[in-house]
Write an enzyme that holds these catalytic residues in place. Structure first.
Site, PDB file in Angstrom:
ATOM      1  N   LEU A  11       0.216  -1.322  -0.099  1.00  0.00           N
ATOM      2  CA  LEU A  11      -0.293  -0.198   0.164  1.00  0.00           C
ATOM      3  C   LEU A  11       0.552   1.148  -0.039  1.00  0.00           C
ATOM      4  O   LEU A  11       0.518   2.231   0.315  1.00  0.00           O
ATOM      5  CB  LEU A  11      -0.859   0.075   1.187  1.00  0.00           C
ATOM      6  CG  LEU A  11      -1.969  -1.445   1.328  1.00  0.00           C
ATOM      7  CD1 LEU A  11      -2.731  -0.907   2.636  1.00  0.00           C
ATOM      8  CD2 LEU A  11      -3.136  -0.682   0.091  1.00  0.00           C
ATOM      9  N   SER A  12       2.237   0.910  -0.024  1.00  0.00           N
ATOM     10  CA  SER A  12       2.773   2.692   0.397  1.00  0.00           C
ATOM     11  C   SER A  12       3.604   2.964  -1.079  1.00  0.00           C
ATOM     12  O   SER A  12       3.919   1.783  -2.631  1.00  0.00           O
ATOM     13  CB  SER A  12       4.684   2.190   0.487  1.00  0.00           C
ATOM     14  OG  SER A  12       5.120   3.095   0.482  1.00  0.00           O
TER      15      SER A  12
END
Length: 201
Positions: A11-12
């Site tokens: 999710l980064s």
């Protein structure tokens, strides 16, 4: 031969914007990579950090300016507000870890898988918690989705998160060289990792 432990979350945006920089550096120096997607919410909290939505407004504003700049320099497409972010990163983490467990025998590319999942979120606005999205990334990276033990992969997330906390991981992407213990946080420190592996420091 050097070994790099790579801690990240699918999710980064910063892990996405690292592109294939880690893999190119590892190939240059003959280093191996262990891909370790973890529960970053827990790791960040353990280090005293806050989720994006809870950070001070000045930091949130700066992040929104910085991400497009990094994307432009990297030559990567970026959706600043993806339709499916945040979402549950657990299914993607489990798939990556399950794929790594069979990578040697399958001929699949774990690095390519991680990058495809990151791109699905940050460039293609797909929900990386959706099985169809994960399976498409697996097939495109040389893995048979049916051959993976995702339950075993999911079972590794907790222990790897504990490991990351013990080793002082507090952001993503985060790279640790096993032999030296040197730590590098952020896609903008890949040049430092390269220099370290070259023996410059």
């Amino acid at each position: 031969m050097a070994h790099i432990d790579y801690y990240f979350t699918p999710l980064s945006p910063f892990a996405y914007l690292a592109g294939d920089g880690l893999e190119r550096i590892a190939a240059k120096h003959g280093a191996t990579i262990a891909y370790k997607p973890i529960d970053f919410g827990r790791a960040i909290a353990a280090a005293g950090g806050l989720p994006v939505a809870q950070r001070p407004p000045a930091r949130q504003e700066y992040r929104l300016q910085e991400l497009p700049r990094i994307a432009k320099r990297a030559g990567l497409s970026l959706t600043l507000h993806p339709a499916h972010w945040p979402t549950d990163g657990t299914p993607a983490c489990a798939a990556i870890l399950a794929a790594e467990a069979i990578a040697g025998a399958s001929g699949g590319d774990v690095g390519a898988l991680a990058r495809r999942i990151l791109a699905a979120c940050w460039a293609e606005e797909q929900d990386i918690a959706a099985p169809a999205v994960i399976d498409a990334a697996l097939r495109a990276s040389g893995f048979d989705p049916v051959a993976l033990d995702r339950e075993a992969g999911a079972a590794r997330i907790g222990p790897l998160t504990d490991e990351a906390i013990e080793r002082g991981v507090f952001g993503a992407p985060f790279y640790i060289v096993a032999e030296s213990g040197q730590k590098f946080w952020g896609q903008d420190r890949l040049d430092y990792l390269d220099a370290h592996l070259a023996g410059e420091f």
